[in-house]
Design a protein around this motif. Structure first.
Motif, PDB file in Angstrom:
ATOM      1  N   ASN A  45     -61.812  37.902  20.685  1.00  0.00           N
ATOM      2  CA  ASN A  45     -61.415  38.584  19.623  1.00  0.00           C
ATOM      3  C   ASN A  45     -61.392  37.393  18.369  1.00  0.00           C
ATOM      4  N   GLY A  46     -62.054  37.661  17.287  1.00  0.00           N
ATOM      5  CA  GLY A  46     -61.786  36.708  16.257  1.00  0.00           C
ATOM      6  C   GLY A  46     -63.194  35.600  16.085  1.00  0.00           C
ATOM      7  N   VAL A  47     -64.135  35.873  16.785  1.00  0.00           N
ATOM      8  CA  VAL A  47     -65.351  35.203  16.715  1.00  0.00           C
ATOM      9  C   VAL A  47     -65.837  35.338  15.295  1.00  0.00           C
TER      10      VAL A  47
ATOM     11  N   PRO B  23     -57.139  38.185   3.165  1.00  0.00           N
ATOM     12  CA  PRO B  23     -56.814  39.817   3.265  1.00  0.00           C
ATOM     13  C   PRO B  23     -57.954  40.496   3.934  1.00  0.00           C
ATOM     14  N   VAL B  24     -59.272  40.290   3.576  1.00  0.00           N
ATOM     15  CA  VAL B  24     -60.578  41.097   3.994  1.00  0.00           C
ATOM     16  C   VAL B  24     -60.770  40.435   5.488  1.00  0.00           C
ATOM     17  N   GLN B  25     -60.624  39.315   5.865  1.00  0.00           N
ATOM     18  CA  GLN B  25     -60.798  38.845   7.304  1.00  0.00           C
ATOM     19  C   GLN B  25     -59.779  39.384   8.227  1.00  0.00           C
ATOM     20  N   GLY B  26     -58.601  39.305   7.421  1.00  0.00           N
ATOM     21  CA  GLY B  26     -57.230  40.114   8.262  1.00  0.00           C
ATOM     22  C   GLY B  26     -57.679  41.414   8.666  1.00  0.00           C
TER      23      GLY B  26
ATOM     24  N   MET C 131     -53.683  41.418   8.695  1.00  0.00           N
ATOM     25  CA  MET C 131     -53.899  40.739   7.437  1.00  0.00           C
ATOM     26  C   MET C 131     -52.553  39.798   7.242  1.00  0.00           C
ATOM     27  N   ILE C 132     -51.516  40.523   7.491  1.00  0.00           N
ATOM     28  CA  ILE C 132     -50.084  39.923   7.186  1.00  0.00           C
ATOM     29  C   ILE C 132     -50.114  38.575   7.911  1.00  0.00           C
ATOM     30  N   MET C 133     -50.124  38.487   8.995  1.00  0.00           N
ATOM     31  CA  MET C 133     -50.391  37.237   9.823  1.00  0.00           C
ATOM     32  C   MET C 133     -51.078  36.237   9.435  1.00  0.00           C
ATOM     33  N   ILE C 134     -52.170  36.438   8.977  1.00  0.00           N
ATOM     34  CA  ILE C 134     -53.255  35.387   8.326  1.00  0.00           C
ATOM     35  C   ILE C 134     -52.848  35.137   7.034  1.00  0.00           C
ATOM     36  N   GLU C 135     -52.495  36.109   6.317  1.00  0.00           N
ATOM     37  CA  GLU C 135     -52.029  35.809   4.754  1.00  0.00           C
ATOM     38  C   GLU C 135     -50.894  35.105   4.763  1.00  0.00           C
TER      39      GLU C 135
END
Length: 684
Positions: free
Chosen positions: A101-103, A283-286, A461-465
């Motif tokens: 997950n996350g590639v 946010p889009v990535q998250g 989104m919250i974690m990566i932001e």
């Protein structure tokens, strides 16, 4: 006195017969026993979304789910001519080739935990890769006799063995595996296959390979070596490194262009790019990471049209969210002027953001599109797209900024055009080559069932932001030191982000490999992989350190010809060079934690290091001690040193055998859920 639990220990997940194997952990008294992997459990939400979509599609469109399921990867493996092959591998048996997950994301310092299923559903290519890896380890351990190599040294045969085996899977249909492991040659086998490679003729059928694998694992006969793991990690991470560098080269091209325009423009593009990342790109990535779960589950369950539906639904959601973001960008000049002292920098940054609004639809579509193809195992589709799109972005920067004379606005326009071009190229690839089987056309169902999807996507989104926000604070802080310092910060951020695109793919490869070995019950092999990965991280970090420190002058002059900015970069980049070692270690150690199912430890350690260590230390050394830009990077280096030290210490005291037990429990739980989904589908 009872023994304290190990790092991976959960008393509900193992019996007393394993208690004697637990290693005493110095961290066990300070860590809670059941840290969540994210804010919520994603599995039930994903199942709710898919169940609703399956029910709606079955009732309204009369979609033949059984026909779809017949083509699902878990129903057969191998060629259609071999009955034993069809029953040889079930989807739960492919344990050595899951994509992580996350590639689809990965720039900057993205090492926070993102929501996703514990065990992704494999696609046909991954099942084929899993079988090939089983065969390789069985041969290395002498369980299957090594095939006789051809004696002749034909140049044609050598070229075929080097390139044909590694790329032939790109042309295989999705419903079946590649041919090398399909069994003995027959009258329909190509002459080159039979004459040029004896190994194919002596390969057992898939069912026999898998049976031998299960027996060997149960008898604890499967071991690995550091040489084998080095080769595996290189093969896993190499293509990802190329793809990530190609993707980030679009940003590099923009920075290189504005660097030739002047110091003011170089600082403004850094401020604009970081603002765009925090308010839109991150946010889009998250939010898009939830497609790693939904698309993978839909494809693996046989409901392939739902892959396109999930991607389409996410794209519409992102486009709707971009309306207020576009308004913010259009009126961003007063906000930026209040944050940075130089008004001209704020004006140019706001101009750059206003032009980037044109590229917003492409950003959302490309993020969803990457998940659409990757859930089908078509990882090379993104690479091929970038092989065309990245060079075109450099050409557009020259064309718009210099040939047309649009200057700074031309660089922004080149970025916006490239952002829209990439999803169009990806769509063209799917339309002309492969992947269309998962596209059912535009549907009004994309505007329903949004609630659970938002609930699933929001934590990512919250974690990566939260983590990327630190970089925005550092950028704004750099602006307070003057235009030259902000321009230098633009160069340093670009260089370090480029360098990070080497250890981050290595971390993804490590996460994949460790998770697969843990899932297969090979804790000793997973430990070997972890050691190899840590050493590799040190090597990569030392390599980046050497390049940045040894070539600091030429690197600075590539981006700008301003002497003041060059001198600042040459001085501060020495701090960044040291940071590269800890950056690599932090990324890879977090990848190992994801592999053993304890990504929450790394995620919370990252947040702690950034907000409790990096930010206070950076601001203190920059302002209180007067180190200015160098102080900001000293703080970031300190934070990465802390998080890498915490994660490595955690892994050193880990009980890997218990990680295997926990993985087995998650797999059994997922198998039950898969069975329930199949039963409910047939009832519908």
């Amino acid at each position: 006195m009872p023994e304290s639990p190990g790092v991976f220990d959960n008393p509900l997940e193992h019996g007393n017969d394993h208690s004697r194997d637990r290693r005493e952990s110095i961290l066990s008294n300070f860590l809670p026993e059941n840290l969540p992997s994210s804010f919520l459990e994603t599995g039930p939400i994903a199942r709710e979304i898919l169940s609703r979509d399956i029910e709606e599609c079955s009732s309204s469109d009369g979609e033949d789910d059984d026909d779809n399921a017949a083509n699902a990867p878990h129903h057969h493996h191998g060629s259609g001519d071999n009955d034993s092959t069809k029953s040889g591998l079930a989807q739960e048996d492919a344990k050595l080739a899951f994509h992580p997950n996350g590639v689809a994301y990965g720039c900057g310092f993205s090492t926070v935990p993102l929501p996703g299923i514990d065990r992704p559903v494999p696609n046909p290519r991954e099942i084929e890769e899993s079988l090939a890896e089983e065969l390789s380890l069985l041969r290395e351990n002498g369980i299957i006799q090594e095939s006789t190599r051809p004696r002749h040294g034909s140049m044609v045969g050598s070229i075929y063995r080097v390139f044909g085996h590694s790329h032939e899977h790109l042309h295989q249909p999705q419903s079946g595996p590649a041919t090398p492991l399909a069994g003995p040659a027959n009258e329909t086998t190509a002459l080159l296959d039979g004459a040029g490679d004896v190994e194919r003729q002596n390969t057992p059928p898939p069912a026999e390979i898998h049976q031998l694998w299960e027996e060997a694992v149960a008898a604890q006969k499967v071991k690995t070596t550091w040489q084998h793991e080095v080769k595996t990690l290189v093969s896993y991470s190499g293509p990802l490194i190329a793809t990530f560098l190609l993707h980030y080269s679009v940003t590099i091209g923009s920075v290189l262009t504005v660097g030739r325009l002047g110091m003011l423009e170089l600082g403004a593009v850094n401020l604009a790019t970081m603002t765009a990342s925090i308010t839109c790109y991150v946010p889009v990535q998250g939010l898009s990471t939830c497609l790693d779960t939904l698309c993978s589950q839909a494809f693996g369950s046989g409901h392939k049209k739902l892959v396109g539906l999930q991607s389409q639904r996410m794209t519409w959601l992102l486009w709707m969210l971009m309306v207020p973001i576009a308004a913010l960008w259009w009126f961003s000049e007063p906000v930026l002027a209040a944050l940075v002292p130089d008004k001209d920098t704020a004006r140019l940054a706001a101009q750059y953001l206003r032009i980037l609004i044109i590229g917003m639809p492409g950003v959302a579509a490309f993020e969803s599109g990457k998940r659409f193809v990757q859930s089908q195992g078509l990882f090379h589709a993104t690479t091929y797209t970038l092989l065309i799109g990245a060079p075109l972005s450099f050409f557009q920067n020259w064309l718009f900024a210099f040939h047309f004379g649009w200057s700074f606005a031309g660089a922004a326009m080149a970025m916006a055009v490239t952002q829209n071009l990439l999803p169009l190229l990806l769509m063209l690839y799917v339309r002309l080559f492969e992947g269309m089987e998962c596209w059912g056309g535009f549907s009004k169902k994309a505007f329903s069932n949004w609630g659970p999807m938002i609930k699933l996507a929001f934590p990512g989104m919250i974690m990566i932001e939260a983590q990327f926000s630190v970089l925005e604070v550092l950028t704004i802080s750099a602006a307070s030191f003057g235009t030259a310092k902000l321009a230098a910060q633009s160069v340093l951020v670009t260089v370090t982000s480029t360098a990070f695109n080497i250890p981050f793919p290595l971390a993804i490869a490590t996460s994949t490999r460790v998770a697969n070995l843990i899932g297969a019950g090979l804790s000793d092999a997973a430990r070997v992989t972890a050691k190899v990965a840590i050493v590799a991280a040190c090597v990569v970090g030392a390599f980046n350190l050497t390049i940045l420190a040894g070539l600091r002058g030429p690197i600075a002059r590539v981006f700008t010809d301003n002497d003041e900015v060059i001198e600042i970069v040459k001085r501060v980049i020495l701090v960044c060079a040291v940071m590269e070692v800890f950056d690599s270690l932090a990324a890879v150690s977090h990848g190992i934690l994801r592999g053993v199912g304890r990504q929450a430890i790394g995620g919370y350690a990252n947040l702690f290091s950034y907000y409790v260590v990096a930010l206070p230390v950076g601001l203190s050394t920059a302002f209180a001690l007067g180190w200015e830009l160098a102080g900001l990077w000293v703080g970031l280096t300190a934070g990465l040193a802390v998080v890498s030290g915490l994660e490595i210490l955690y892994l050193y005291n880990a009980n890997w055998e218990l990680a295997v037990l926990q993985a087995e429990k998650r797999m059994r739980s997922e198998d039950v859920n898969n069975s329930e989904r199949k039963q409910s589908r047939h009832e519908v």
